[in-house]
Design a protein around this motif. Structure first.
Motif, PDB file in Angstrom:
ATOM      1  N   PRO A  86       0.849  -1.180   0.000  1.00  0.00           N
ATOM      2  CA  PRO A  86       0.000   0.000   0.000  1.00  0.00           C
ATOM      3  C   PRO A  86       0.892   1.240   0.000  1.00  0.00           C
ATOM      4  N   HIS A 138       0.136 -10.175   1.578  1.00  0.00           N
ATOM      5  CA  HIS A 138      -0.826  -9.079   1.491  1.00  0.00           C
ATOM      6  C   HIS A 138      -0.374  -7.838   2.248  1.00  0.00           C
ATOM      7  N   TYR A 183       1.339  -7.305   5.203  1.00  0.00           N
ATOM      8  CA  TYR A 183       1.553  -7.189   6.640  1.00  0.00           C
ATOM      9  C   TYR A 183       2.974  -7.645   6.974  1.00  0.00           C
ATOM     10  N   LEU A 186      -8.706 -11.716   5.578  1.00  0.00           N
ATOM     11  CA  LEU A 186      -8.171 -10.420   5.131  1.00  0.00           C
ATOM     12  C   LEU A 186      -9.280  -9.379   5.010  1.00  0.00           C
ATOM     13  N   ALA A 187     -10.430  -9.820   4.503  1.00  0.00           N
ATOM     14  CA  ALA A 187     -11.556  -8.895   4.347  1.00  0.00           C
ATOM     15  C   ALA A 187     -12.008  -8.384   5.714  1.00  0.00           C
ATOM     16  N   ARG A 221      -9.475  -5.920   6.995  1.00  0.00           N
ATOM     17  CA  ARG A 221      -9.615  -4.637   6.306  1.00  0.00           C
ATOM     18  C   ARG A 221     -10.794  -3.851   6.867  1.00  0.00           C
ATOM     19  N   LEU A 274      -9.807  -2.504  10.186  1.00  0.00           N
ATOM     20  CA  LEU A 274      -8.752  -1.489  10.107  1.00  0.00           C
ATOM     21  C   LEU A 274      -9.270  -0.205   9.478  1.00  0.00           C
ATOM     22  N   ARG A 275     -10.295  -0.326   8.598  1.00  0.00           N
ATOM     23  CA  ARG A 275     -10.850   0.862   7.947  1.00  0.00           C
ATOM     24  C   ARG A 275     -11.428   1.841   8.961  1.00  0.00           C
ATOM     25  N   ASP A 335      -5.231   2.148   6.792  1.00  0.00           N
ATOM     26  CA  ASP A 335      -6.227   1.918   5.758  1.00  0.00           C
ATOM     27  C   ASP A 335      -5.594   1.231   4.551  1.00  0.00           C
ATOM     28  N   THR A 336      -6.406   0.525   3.796  1.00  0.00           N
ATOM     29  CA  THR A 336      -5.905  -0.160   2.618  1.00  0.00           C
ATOM     30  C   THR A 336      -5.940   0.778   1.419  1.00  0.00           C
ATOM     31  N   ALA A 389     -10.844  -2.917  -1.289  1.00  0.00           N
ATOM     32  CA  ALA A 389     -11.989  -2.749  -0.387  1.00  0.00           C
ATOM     33  C   ALA A 389     -13.303  -2.718  -1.167  1.00  0.00           C
TER      34      ALA A 389
END
Ligand code: CA
Length: 241
Positions: free
Chosen positions: A4, A32, A34, A118-119, A122, A125-126, A133-134, A147
């Motif tokens: 990202p 992904h 991390y 992961l979803a 996300r 974390l959003r 944020d992604t 997202a």
């Protein structure tokens, strides 16, 4: 590796004594974006969390040395801000309640696909500070908004089925890196897959068709997905010269 664009990589800690699942979770989170560490016991996990201050902890409840619920309570006391996700084979309603009462932000029952995990990360974390944020994944002229689950080549939308999209995200997140067939199967489909990887070939063919039909329409080439015979695939980070 395409990370990202903004902010440091979030740090993840996997506390899981199962060798196969632990390795696959750690590898999947790393692919992904991390920065991932892995502890195999509750005591090591608590010590590690105090020392390295992860943003995200994936915690198995059935650990060899301590009850996972006690570990969850200790982690929550020492790290009130951490995103704590319990991942377990226990699925009785009472366990869910006890896990959430112990301070978990979320609770996933095994077997869980990496895509789902992961979803959920996300989504959590959003709602947190923007550094975590992604951001969109961008490889060449390809832009993937993970997202929103949308993808565009040179601004033209590419319509993909669920697994084609997940496969594309996995390849793009690891652009420039060779991914084995086994890694792709466990990352895109399930960490507990067995048997044939034919479904990977079928999905890859469909993904390439979708990308190339938009490429034909726009005149812009998608990132090259190289077939590595006897190994797997690699999305090239740089366009062909
Ligand atoms: Ca376990």
């Amino acid at each position: 590796m395409t990370r990202p664009a903004a902010g440091p990589a979030p740090r993840a800690l996997v506390i899981e004594d199962d060798e196969t699942l632990g390795r696959e979770l750690a590898a999947g989170l790393s692919v992904h974006g991390y920065e991932t560490d892995w502890s195999r016991t509750g005591a090591d996990g608590v010590a590690h969390a105090d020392r390295n201050r992860p943003d995200v902890i994936i915690l198995d409840l059935g650990l060899p040395d301590q009850d996972g619920i006690d570990v969850a309570r200790r982690l929550r006391r020492s790290r009130p801000e951490v995103l704590l996700v319990i991942l377990t084979a226990r699925d009785a309603d009472m366990d869910v309640v006890v896990g959430l009462d112990a301070g978990a932000d979320d609770y996933l029952t095994k077997p869980v696909g990496l895509t789902v995990l992961l979803a959920r990360l996300r989504a959590h974390l959003r709602s947190r500070p923007p550094a975590l944020d992604t951001q969109p994944l961008i490889v060449g002229q390809l832009r993937i908004d993970v997202a929103a689950r949308t993808c565009a080549l040179a601004g033209s939308r590419v319509d993909l089925r669920t697994k084609e999209f997940d496969l594309l995200v996995t390849l793009a997140a690891g652009a420039g890196t060779a991914l084995s067939r086994e890694d792709l199967m466990s990352l895109v489909w399930d960490e507990n897959w067995f048997g044939s990887t034919k479904t990977l070939d079928v999905t890859m063919a469909a993904l390439r068709r979708s990308l190339h039909s938009v490429a034909d329409a726009t005149g812009v080439a998608p990132p090259t997905i190289t077939t590595l015979r006897g190994h797997g695939y690699r999305m090239e980070a740089k366009p062909d010269p």
